[in-house]
Scaffold this motif. Sequence first.
Motif, PDB file in Angstrom:
ATOM      1  N   ASN A 217       0.836  -1.215   0.000  1.00 16.29           N
ATOM      2  CA  ASN A 217       0.000   0.000   0.000  1.00 16.29           C
ATOM      3  C   ASN A 217       0.864   1.256   0.000  1.00 16.29           C
ATOM      4  O   ASN A 217       0.549   2.251  -0.668  1.00 16.29           O
ATOM      5  CB  ASN A 217      -0.917   0.014   1.218  1.00 16.29           C
ATOM      6  CG  ASN A 217      -1.987  -1.057   1.165  1.00 16.29           C
ATOM      7  OD1 ASN A 217      -2.240  -1.625   0.105  1.00 16.29           O
ATOM      8  ND2 ASN A 217      -2.609  -1.346   2.288  1.00 16.29           N
ATOM      9  N   GLY A 218       1.943   1.214   0.788  1.00 14.78           N
ATOM     10  CA  GLY A 218       2.839   2.366   0.848  1.00 14.78           C
ATOM     11  C   GLY A 218       3.487   2.643  -0.494  1.00 14.78           C
ATOM     12  O   GLY A 218       3.595   3.800  -0.920  1.00 14.78           O
ATOM     13  N   LEU A 219       3.914   1.582  -1.190  1.00 17.01           N
ATOM     14  CA  LEU A 219       4.503   1.765  -2.517  1.00 17.01           C
ATOM     15  C   LEU A 219       3.451   2.248  -3.509  1.00 17.01           C
ATOM     16  O   LEU A 219       3.733   3.074  -4.380  1.00 17.01           O
ATOM     17  CB  LEU A 219       5.117   0.439  -2.991  1.00 17.01           C
ATOM     18  CG  LEU A 219       6.381  -0.001  -2.240  1.00 17.01           C
ATOM     19  CD1 LEU A 219       6.746  -1.426  -2.587  1.00 17.01           C
ATOM     20  CD2 LEU A 219       7.543   0.943  -2.561  1.00 17.01           C
ATOM     21  N   GLY A 220       2.212   1.742  -3.348  1.00 15.18           N
ATOM     22  CA  GLY A 220       1.127   2.188  -4.214  1.00 15.18           C
ATOM     23  C   GLY A 220       0.856   3.668  -4.049  1.00 15.18           C
ATOM     24  O   GLY A 220       0.562   4.379  -5.020  1.00 15.18           O
ATOM     25  N   ALA A 221       0.945   4.145  -2.804  1.00 18.85           N
ATOM     26  CA  ALA A 221       0.730   5.573  -2.547  1.00 18.85           C
ATOM     27  C   ALA A 221       1.793   6.424  -3.226  1.00 18.85           C
ATOM     28  O   ALA A 221       1.572   7.607  -3.522  1.00 18.85           O
ATOM     29  CB  ALA A 221       0.729   5.831  -1.039  1.00 18.85           C
ATOM     30  N   ASP A 222       2.969   5.830  -3.474  1.00 15.62           N
ATOM     31  CA  ASP A 222       4.054   6.538  -4.158  1.00 15.62           C
ATOM     32  C   ASP A 222       4.010   6.328  -5.670  1.00 15.62           C
ATOM     33  O   ASP A 222       4.945   6.705  -6.383  1.00 15.62           O
ATOM     34  CB  ASP A 222       5.409   6.066  -3.618  1.00 15.62           C
ATOM     35  CG  ASP A 222       5.644   6.514  -2.183  1.00 15.62           C
ATOM     36  OD1 ASP A 222       5.046   7.531  -1.793  1.00 15.62           O
ATOM     37  OD2 ASP A 222       6.407   5.843  -1.463  1.00 15.62           O
ATOM     38  N   GLY A 223       2.943   5.673  -6.157  1.00 19.46           N
ATOM     39  CA  GLY A 223       2.802   5.483  -7.599  1.00 19.46           C
ATOM     40  C   GLY A 223       3.442   4.225  -8.140  1.00 19.46           C
ATOM     41  O   GLY A 223       3.551   4.051  -9.359  1.00 19.46           O
ATOM     42  N   VAL A 224       3.862   3.312  -7.247  1.00 19.51           N
ATOM     43  CA  VAL A 224       4.446   2.034  -7.675  1.00 19.51           C
ATOM     44  C   VAL A 224       3.383   0.962  -7.448  1.00 19.51           C
ATOM     45  O   VAL A 224       3.140   0.543  -6.316  1.00 19.51           O
ATOM     46  CB  VAL A 224       5.726   1.707  -6.872  1.00 19.51           C
ATOM     47  CG1 VAL A 224       6.326   0.382  -7.334  1.00 19.51           C
ATOM     48  CG2 VAL A 224       6.732   2.836  -6.993  1.00 19.51           C
ATOM     49  N   TYR A 225       2.764   0.487  -8.543  1.00 16.63           N
ATOM     50  CA  TYR A 225       1.574  -0.349  -8.406  1.00 16.63           C
ATOM     51  C   TYR A 225       1.815  -1.846  -8.623  1.00 16.63           C
ATOM     52  O   TYR A 225       0.906  -2.648  -8.450  1.00 16.63           O
ATOM     53  CB  TYR A 225       0.505   0.130  -9.388  1.00 16.63           C
ATOM     54  CG  TYR A 225       0.094   1.564  -9.163  1.00 16.63           C
ATOM     55  CD1 TYR A 225      -0.506   1.952  -7.976  1.00 16.63           C
ATOM     56  CD2 TYR A 225       0.334   2.543 -10.128  1.00 16.63           C
ATOM     57  CE1 TYR A 225      -0.881   3.277  -7.749  1.00 16.63           C
ATOM     58  CE2 TYR A 225      -0.029   3.868  -9.918  1.00 16.63           C
ATOM     59  CZ  TYR A 225      -0.636   4.228  -8.728  1.00 16.63           C
ATOM     60  OH  TYR A 225      -0.996   5.538  -8.495  1.00 16.63           O
ATOM     61  N   GLY A 226       3.029  -2.218  -8.995  1.00 18.66           N
ATOM     62  CA  GLY A 226       3.324  -3.642  -9.180  1.00 18.66           C
ATOM     63  C   GLY A 226       3.136  -4.460  -7.907  1.00 18.66           C
ATOM     64  O   GLY A 226       2.473  -5.510  -7.917  1.00 18.66           O
ATOM     65  N   PRO A 227       3.717  -4.024  -6.781  1.00 15.36           N
ATOM     66  CA  PRO A 227       3.546  -4.782  -5.530  1.00 15.36           C
ATOM     67  C   PRO A 227       2.087  -4.950  -5.113  1.00 15.36           C
ATOM     68  O   PRO A 227       1.750  -5.919  -4.431  1.00 15.36           O
ATOM     69  CB  PRO A 227       4.318  -3.927  -4.514  1.00 15.36           C
ATOM     70  CG  PRO A 227       5.372  -3.244  -5.330  1.00 15.36           C
ATOM     71  CD  PRO A 227       4.697  -2.934  -6.631  1.00 15.36           C
ATOM     72  N   MET A 228       1.227  -4.018  -5.517  1.00 16.19           N
ATOM     73  CA  MET A 228      -0.198  -4.161  -5.186  1.00 16.19           C
ATOM     74  C   MET A 228      -0.782  -5.393  -5.861  1.00 16.19           C
ATOM     75  O   MET A 228      -1.647  -6.083  -5.301  1.00 16.19           O
ATOM     76  CB  MET A 228      -0.954  -2.915  -5.630  1.00 16.19           C
ATOM     77  CG  MET A 228      -0.556  -1.641  -4.914  1.00 16.19           C
ATOM     78  SD  MET A 228      -1.318  -1.484  -3.298  1.00 16.19           S
ATOM     79  CE  MET A 228      -2.850  -0.688  -3.758  1.00 16.19           C
ATOM     80  N   SER A 229      -0.312  -5.706  -7.052  1.00 19.10           N
ATOM     81  CA  SER A 229      -0.803  -6.897  -7.740  1.00 19.10           C
ATOM     82  C   SER A 229      -0.300  -8.160  -7.044  1.00 19.10           C
ATOM     83  O   SER A 229      -1.027  -9.153  -6.935  1.00 19.10           O
ATOM     84  CB  SER A 229      -0.365  -6.888  -9.207  1.00 19.10           C
ATOM     85  OG  SER A 229       1.035  -7.079  -9.336  1.00 19.10           O
TER      86      SER A 229
END
Length: 367
Positions: A217-229
């Motif tokens: 979620n933290g990486l997603g908040a920074d615009g990195v969406y791969g880990p969210m998948s």
Amino acid sequence: MAEKKFEIQKPVMTGISYMIPMVVAGGILGALAKGFGGYTIGSLYDTTGWATPFSGMEPFTWQGFWWGISMLGTYAMNFAVAVLTAGIAYAIAERPGIVPGFIIGYTSAMSKAGFLGGLLMGFVIGYFVLWMKTWKLPKWAVGLMPVFIIPVISTLVCGGIFLCFIVRPLASIMTAFEGWIISLNGGSKAVIGAVIGACMGFDMGGVVNKTASMAANGLGADGVYGPMSAKIIGGMTPPCGVFIASLIAKDKFSQAERDTAITAFPMGLCFITEGVLPFAAADPLRFIPASMIGSGVAGAIAVGMGVESVAGHGGIFVFPMMANPLWAVVALVVGSLVTGVIYAIIKKKQAEEEGAEEEIVDLDIDF
């Protein structure tokens, strides 16, 4: 009172037998809510200013109704660990173990220590209460034992053990662990996907699972969406994998386990990993490694092949909105097959476990 020998399997199986209906009811209700109300149904209302959690609910509207059903499912899943802990304590110490088991088990779920914390504390509570039952008290105090002395003292002492030696150290470790996962983002995409996926498959909604989820979620908040998948697909893999295992090695699963695997499958498709808690609690040394490997493979494939998800939850309902959705499907299928095949191979044959199941048939709580 005759001395009671230490045993593991019977208390765990008892706790699981009580937990399964809670997990199934909560998971299926959650899946129905997402299916009919949409994957974001849980965040339909901002309840911050409400007097009660349901003050502003609109039950006679389509979305409002399914939001309410989603809440029912969420509450049920929150109580699953409490039921497990209370069931284990009850199997060891009988009725006096239920109250501290519920209280500390629910605290374990809310503190993100998860089912592993609840599993451990079930034994701590059970044997502490069993020891308390041997106390020699004055006649006037004997009547206070079941309603005052045991529930208060056992919850105070065992709760103190949990707070001092499990929750606080675990919080510090997991904070550092989350930072380490985030630091992996500068390296290979497949590596961070594998790590997040494996963590999602470790304790099915517990502290490691939640830590990896927060890192994603933290990486997603920074615009990195791969880990969210990787988070979503890695959390979907264990329930799908155990369903596959129950098909491959049908003779190794009891009818109750096969039924639980069937109900876990749609829960997994909706990103409700907790459907496999009964397997993780009953057979952790076999199921958890199989789950972690499959989820790790799924996460590595997803992130390595460029799958990205802006949504943080939703299961198959958000696949069409992901970048490279076909690779998301491939990752889920491959990871689930890996978990299913491994667990089907290493699981004990049912004949070796029948004795433990027969022992819990008559352990229903008699109020």
